[in-house]
Design a protein around this motif. Structure first.
Motif, short mmCIF file in Angstrom:
data_model
loop_
_atom_site.label_atom_id
_atom_site.label_comp_id
_atom_site.label_asym_id
_atom_site.label_seq_id
_atom_site.Cartn_x
_atom_site.Cartn_y
_atom_site.Cartn_z
N GLU A 176 16.44 -7.14 10.77
CA GLU A 176 15.09 -6.67 11.05
C GLU A 176 14.50 -7.41 12.26
O GLU A 176 13.85 -6.81 13.12
N GLU A 191 7.20 1.00 12.87
CA GLU A 191 6.40 -0.20 12.59
C GLU A 191 6.95 -1.39 13.36
O GLU A 191 6.19 -2.21 13.89
N GLN A 192 8.27 -1.53 13.43
CA GLN A 192 8.86 -2.63 14.18
C GLN A 192 8.58 -2.50 15.68
O GLN A 192 8.35 -3.51 16.36
N GLU A 193 8.57 -1.28 16.19
CA GLU A 193 8.21 -1.07 17.59
C GLU A 193 6.75 -1.48 17.84
O GLU A 193 6.43 -2.05 18.89
N THR A 218 12.31 0.58 13.61
CA THR A 218 11.44 1.58 13.01
C THR A 218 10.15 1.66 13.83
O THR A 218 9.86 0.77 14.64
#
Length: 258
Positions: A37, A6-8, A4
């Motif tokens: 995740e 945010e994960q990037e 996502t």
């Protein structure tokens, strides 16, 4: 699982901290709660990083967390430019987390798309060496929040020391080989690979299956750092780590900082 936005952002924050050699006093975002995740963050970081992967580390999930995280092991990339020879100086994040681990290293040949079990993995291995994994992250608390957090920052890897080969590995039971670890000459751990679930070949089997599920190809010559044998031994800049395998095969490195 694709990362996502945010994960990037988390992946880029870890990359920046590693590149700038600055500590992360807090995890840079929402901590991953599942291995899916964690690997999404890890895969994004690998893509952003762009370096060639020369191996993978495999670590164990604590028994009391296995059910929560759905497995017994984690994986993280080891970049080719951070794989060094016996006696090398290995840099760590002085204000982050740093440790040295005595490990058996398996070199994989052509993996292909065949189905694998333990015996098929053994046949796929071309060489077995002694070695030391250097675990280090700019996030000092990386190992205090569970395996998903550990996996999210390259599995807490910062390099691999290739020690001498084990010449008779095909003809002996590696599980019973005694291994000792010393820091600055002082013993800090001793064990055999009987503590490693189904042993180093089981680690390689886990890795093959995990990377396939993630859509990551395994190039011939890839090293598998099969897991800490004597434990995860925290180490400081200026210290020296040395592992002794089978009472006669030594591998060591010195620890430097940024």
């Amino acid at each position: 699982m694709l990362a996502t936005p945010e994960q990037e952002t988390i992946a880029r924050a870890f990359l920046a901290a590693r590149a700038e050699k600055t500590p992360l006093t807090m995890y840079p975002g929402a901590m991953p709660q599942t291995m899916a995740e964690a690997y999404a963050i890890q895969s994004a970081a690998i893509d952003f990083d762009g370096r060639r992967i020369g191996g993978w580390k495999v670590g164990r999930i604590a028994p009391d967390l296995v059910e929560r995280y759905g497995g017994e092991r984690i994986a993280g990339p080891i970049f080719a430019d951070e794989i060094a020879a016996d006696g090398a100086a290995m840099p760590v994040y002085a204000d982050g987390f740093a440790a040295a681990e005595a490990e058996v290293l398996l070199c994989l040949g052509e993996v292909g798309d065949r189905e694998y079990d333990i015996e098929a993995v053994r046949a796929c291995v071309t060489e077995v060496r002694t070695g030391i994994e250097i675990a280090s992250s700019p996030f000092p608390d990386i190992n205090r929040h569970g395996p998903a957090v550990t996996a999210s920052d390259y599995g807490n890897n910062k390099g691999l020391v290739l020690g001498p080969p084990i010449p008779d590995w095909r003809d002996r039971d590696l599980i019973t080989m005694p291994v000792e670890m010393r820091i600055d000459g002082d013993p800090v751990g001793a064990a055999t690979m009987e503590t490693m679930l189904d042993g180093p070949f089981g680690s390689a089997l886990f890795l093959i299956r995990t990377l396939r599920a993630r859509g990551i190809a395994i190039a011939p010559g890839t090293w598998v750092s099969a897991g800490a044998i004597t434990g995860v031994h925290e180490i400081a800049v200026g210290q020296r780590a040395e592992a002794l395998f089978d009472g006669k095969i030594r591998v060591g490195c010195s620890i430097t900082g940024y």
